[in-house]
Design a protein around this motif. Structure first.
Motif, PDB file in Angstrom:
ATOM      1  N   PHE A  28      34.365 -14.098  21.360  1.00 50.77           N
ATOM      2  CA  PHE A  28      33.147 -14.354  22.131  1.00 50.77           C
ATOM      3  C   PHE A  28      32.280 -13.101  22.234  1.00 50.77           C
ATOM      4  O   PHE A  28      32.803 -11.993  22.444  1.00 50.77           O
ATOM      5  CB  PHE A  28      33.504 -14.801  23.560  1.00 50.77           C
ATOM      6  N   CYS A  29      30.971 -13.282  22.113  1.00 48.92           N
ATOM      7  CA  CYS A  29      29.999 -12.206  22.361  1.00 48.92           C
ATOM      8  C   CYS A  29      28.819 -12.841  23.077  1.00 48.92           C
ATOM      9  O   CYS A  29      28.463 -13.985  22.781  1.00 48.92           O
ATOM     10  CB  CYS A  29      29.485 -11.598  21.041  1.00 48.92           C
ATOM     11  N   THR A  30      28.178 -12.074  23.998  1.00 45.92           N
ATOM     12  CA  THR A  30      27.013 -12.664  24.672  1.00 45.92           C
ATOM     13  C   THR A  30      25.777 -12.568  23.789  1.00 45.92           C
ATOM     14  O   THR A  30      24.873 -13.383  23.898  1.00 45.92           O
ATOM     15  CB  THR A  30      26.730 -11.987  26.030  1.00 45.92           C
ATOM     16  N   PRO A  34      23.216  -8.872  14.034  1.00 46.28           N
ATOM     17  CA  PRO A  34      22.929  -9.565  12.773  1.00 46.28           C
ATOM     18  C   PRO A  34      23.680  -9.036  11.548  1.00 46.28           C
ATOM     19  O   PRO A  34      23.630  -9.647  10.492  1.00 46.28           O
ATOM     20  CB  PRO A  34      21.417  -9.362  12.598  1.00 46.28           C
ATOM     21  N   PHE A  35      24.380  -7.894  11.714  1.00 43.90           N
ATOM     22  CA  PHE A  35      25.125  -7.340  10.572  1.00 43.90           C
ATOM     23  C   PHE A  35      26.592  -7.746  10.617  1.00 43.90           C
ATOM     24  O   PHE A  35      27.356  -7.482   9.699  1.00 43.90           O
ATOM     25  CB  PHE A  35      25.037  -5.796  10.588  1.00 43.90           C
ATOM     26  N   CYS A  36      27.014  -8.397  11.712  1.00 40.59           N
ATOM     27  CA  CYS A  36      28.451  -8.515  12.012  1.00 40.59           C
ATOM     28  C   CYS A  36      29.083  -9.723  11.310  1.00 40.59           C
ATOM     29  O   CYS A  36      28.649 -10.855  11.522  1.00 40.59           O
ATOM     30  CB  CYS A  36      28.646  -8.618  13.523  1.00 40.59           C
ATOM     31  N   PRO A  37      30.127  -9.492  10.519  1.00 42.15           N
ATOM     32  CA  PRO A  37      30.745 -10.588   9.774  1.00 42.15           C
ATOM     33  C   PRO A  37      31.909 -11.257  10.489  1.00 42.15           C
ATOM     34  O   PRO A  37      32.488 -12.204   9.988  1.00 42.15           O
ATOM     35  CB  PRO A  37      31.271  -9.869   8.522  1.00 42.15           C
ATOM     36  N   ASN A  39      34.592 -13.106  13.257  1.00 43.93           N
ATOM     37  CA  ASN A  39      34.618 -14.441  13.854  1.00 43.93           C
ATOM     38  C   ASN A  39      34.286 -14.362  15.338  1.00 43.93           C
ATOM     39  O   ASN A  39      35.080 -13.854  16.133  1.00 43.93           O
ATOM     40  CB  ASN A  39      36.008 -15.063  13.680  1.00 43.93           C
ATOM     41  N   LYS A  40      33.116 -14.858  15.697  1.00 45.19           N
ATOM     42  CA  LYS A  40      32.695 -14.828  17.114  1.00 45.19           C
ATOM     43  C   LYS A  40      31.607 -15.860  17.327  1.00 45.19           C
ATOM     44  O   LYS A  40      30.871 -16.213  16.403  1.00 45.19           O
ATOM     45  CB  LYS A  40      32.218 -13.437  17.535  1.00 45.19           C
ATOM     46  N   VAL A  41      31.505 -16.350  18.560  1.00 43.66           N
ATOM     47  CA  VAL A  41      30.428 -17.253  18.960  1.00 43.66           C
ATOM     48  C   VAL A  41      29.947 -16.849  20.354  1.00 43.66           C
ATOM     49  O   VAL A  41      30.664 -16.168  21.091  1.00 43.66           O
ATOM     50  CB  VAL A  41      30.893 -18.736  19.050  1.00 43.66           C
ATOM     51  N   VAL A 107      36.127  -1.777  22.818  1.00 39.30           N
ATOM     52  CA  VAL A 107      35.257  -1.782  24.008  1.00 39.30           C
ATOM     53  C   VAL A 107      33.791  -1.714  23.574  1.00 39.30           C
ATOM     54  O   VAL A 107      33.384  -0.771  22.882  1.00 39.30           O
ATOM     55  CB  VAL A 107      35.591  -0.572  24.922  1.00 39.30           C
ATOM     56  N   LEU A 108      33.008  -2.705  24.004  1.00 39.30           N
ATOM     57  CA  LEU A 108      31.559  -2.669  23.797  1.00 39.30           C
ATOM     58  C   LEU A 108      31.000  -1.592  24.727  1.00 39.30           C
ATOM     59  O   LEU A 108      31.372  -1.554  25.909  1.00 39.30           O
ATOM     60  CB  LEU A 108      30.987  -4.049  24.157  1.00 39.30           C
ATOM     61  N   PRO A 109      30.108  -0.708  24.248  1.00 45.39           N
ATOM     62  CA  PRO A 109      29.647   0.396  25.114  1.00 45.39           C
ATOM     63  C   PRO A 109      29.123  -0.044  26.477  1.00 45.39           C
ATOM     64  O   PRO A 109      29.363   0.639  27.481  1.00 45.39           O
ATOM     65  CB  PRO A 109      28.546   1.059  24.272  1.00 45.39           C
TER      66      PRO A 109
HETATM   67  S1  SF4 Z   1      29.439  -6.108  16.400  1.00 41.99           S
HETATM   68 FE1  SF4 Z   1      30.620  -6.549  18.251  1.00 41.99          FE
HETATM   69  S2  SF4 Z   1      29.081  -7.245  19.757  1.00 41.99           S
HETATM   70 FE2  SF4 Z   1      28.102  -7.353  17.786  1.00 41.99          FE
HETATM   71  S3  SF4 Z   1      28.424  -9.475  17.139  1.00 41.99           S
HETATM   72 FE3  SF4 Z   1      30.074  -8.247  16.215  1.00 41.99          FE
HETATM   73  S4  SF4 Z   1      31.749  -8.398  17.598  1.00 41.99           S
HETATM   74 FE4  SF4 Z   1      29.903  -9.080  18.728  1.00 41.99          FE
END
Ligand code: SF4
Ligand SMILES: C[S@@+](CC[C@H](N)C(=O)[O-])C[C@H]1O[C@@H](n2cnc3c(N)ncnc32)[C@H](O)[C@@H]1O
Length: 431
Positions: A28-30, A34-37, A39-41, A107-109
């Motif tokens: 999960f991400c809030t 756009p570069f991230c490959p 698995n997340k929603v 950890v997200l900053p």
């Molecule tokens: S880089 Fe981190 S915050 Fe950004 S979409 Fe990917 S997993 Fe989520």
């Protein structure tokens, strides 16, 4: 094509040939970068609660089958997505999780405040990786990150000294960096001056299915930039410990993918058990539904056998900087002897240092450059088409993950061969 169906925890336990580390995925991400490959929603209302309940169900089934042994898992790695998004649910999940060694988390900053970091410490985490990417507001805007340079710096400052091991992730998009006065090498210096134990310097990978899309890599420039980074790191007393990481000489290494055996829990996690590679469902709802039906949520199985297992194991050992021939022989017996000739040729070719007599073959700077190219080839030819196929589960579920379209993924010449031996669910099963 084989079918992956009916695998139970006891079958997976039987596949394991050595003690195993645990990987837990929080998809999960809030906001989606756009570069991230990965698995997340963006989570739907109520979805995280159901997801964490399913995770607990999956973990319990494996523990009941004795997967962790009496000492527990050798280590724990919690990754994402953003694993720090639901700290209470995570604390509950991990309260009785048996781990003998290191516990690490990404950890997200924006979550790297002293209070949140203290909560992670209280949960038993001894190592953190801060997803800084850069300390330049321009670069962070280019990457469309959900934090600015001041928040990034504050998170690293708060983490250093609170944990046994602090890793800081940087991304280098060489083409952008050259056009914008080389922020990357300044970022590296910042990390070293702030006292990070390890800095991971990832060259930006351009997955075809992300909004950033594909682009050509300037291979030589990437080698040059990493060589310059190696010199700067050395001047601060840090060594190049793996192809993309620099460590303070006395520090341990923070690693996710280089555990020799790992079992993945959660949607989109994978497991390497020595001779088998397993991939869980990527779709969050598909994953929850499989666990709720009382099944293991395994969506793909690759039976690597001894030769394939050896290749996989040696590949990730090389990523971490050295091939350990005795360890491979202990796992794969005489099969591992096929590596003797290439390793013997690798030293005069300048890829490996002269063997030290203990069977450990360390990569040289030239070896790291060749490995960097190989790693990218593997990423685009094998990982990208596999993940694109798996991410299509989100399309069926209507999950918000912000990729361009999974059909825009690369499919290299090797993928059809691997795809044929990959076991999948029977058509109609696991929908
Ligand atoms: S880089 Fe981190 S915050 Fe950004 S979409 Fe990917 S997993 Fe989520
Ligand atoms: C799962 S992600 C990050 C965890 C957390 N959500 C965050 O963004 O801080 C782990 C790391 O992968 C790296 N990464 C993500 N996308 C990448 C890409 N396309 N190429 C190279 N590295 C990437 C980033 O450095 C990131 O910190």
């Amino acid at each position: 094509m084989g079918e992956v169906s009916g695998l139970g925890p006891a079958d997976v336990v039987a596949m394991l040939d050595a003690p195993v580390g645990a990987y837990v995925h929080v998809p999960f991400c809030t906001r989606i970068c756009p570069f991230c490959p990965y698995n997340k929603v963006v989570p739907r209302t109520g979805q995280p609660g159901r997801y964490f309940a399913a995770l607990l169900g999956e973990i319990r089934r494996y523990l009941d089958a004795g997967i962790a042994g009496p000492g527990g898992f050798t280590s724990l790695y919690v990754g994402g997505g953003t694993p720090t998004l639901f700290p209470e649910a995570l604390a509950e999940l991990l309260a009785d999780f048996p781990v003998a060694g290191e516990r690490a988390i990404e950890v997200l900053p924006t979550h790297g405040t002293p209070e949140r970091l203290d909560t992670l410490r209280a949960m038993g985490f001894s190592a953190v990786s801060i997803g800084a990417q850069s300390f330049s507001d321009d670069v962070l805007r280019h990457l469309r990150r959900p934090h600015d340079a001041a928040e990034t710096r504050a998170a690293v400052e708060a983490a250093v000294g609170r944990f046994d091991l602090v890793d800081v992730d940087l991304i280098v998009d060489v083409e952008y960096d050259d056009a914008h006065a080389g922020a990357f090498l300044r970022d590296l210096r910042t990390c070293l001056e702030l006292g990070a134990d390890q800095v991971s310097t990832y060259p930006l990978m351009r997955f075809g299915y992300t909004p950033f899309g594909r682009a050509r890599h300037e291979r030589r420039r990437e080698h040059e930039v990493l060589a310059a980074a190696t010199d700067i790191a050395a001047s601060y007393g840090y060594e190049r410990r793996s192809v993309w990481t620099f460590n303070r000489r006395s520090s341990a290494s923070y690693t996710s993918i280089t555990r020799r055996r790992f079992l993945g829990f959660g949607a989109g996690s994978s497991s390497f058990l020595g001779r088998n590679f397993l991939v869980n469902h990527f779709g969050v709802e598909t994953y929850i539904a499989a666990v709720d039906r009382g099944e293991l949520p395994i969506a793909r199985r690759l039976q690597l056998g001894g030769a394939g297992g050896l290749a996989y194991d040696a590949f990730w050992q090389a990523y971490a900087g050295a091939i350990d021939l005795p360890a491979l022989q202990a796992s794969y017996g005489r099969l591992a002897d096929v590596l003797r000739a290439p390793l013997a040729l690798g030293a005069p070719a300048g890829l490996f240092a002269q063997p030290s007599g203990d069977g450990i073959h360390a990569l040289t700077p030239r070896g790291f450059d060749r490995y960097h190219d190989l790693e990218r080839w593997v990423t685009y030819h094998l990982i990208e088409p596999l993940w694109a196929e798996m991410l299509a589960e989100h399309d069926r579920e209507g999950g918000r993950a912000a990729w361009a379209t999974t059909v825009s993924a690369r499919r290299g010449p090797l993928w059809p061969v691997v795809s044929r031996v990959l076991e999948r669910p029977r058509p109609g099963q696991h929908r």
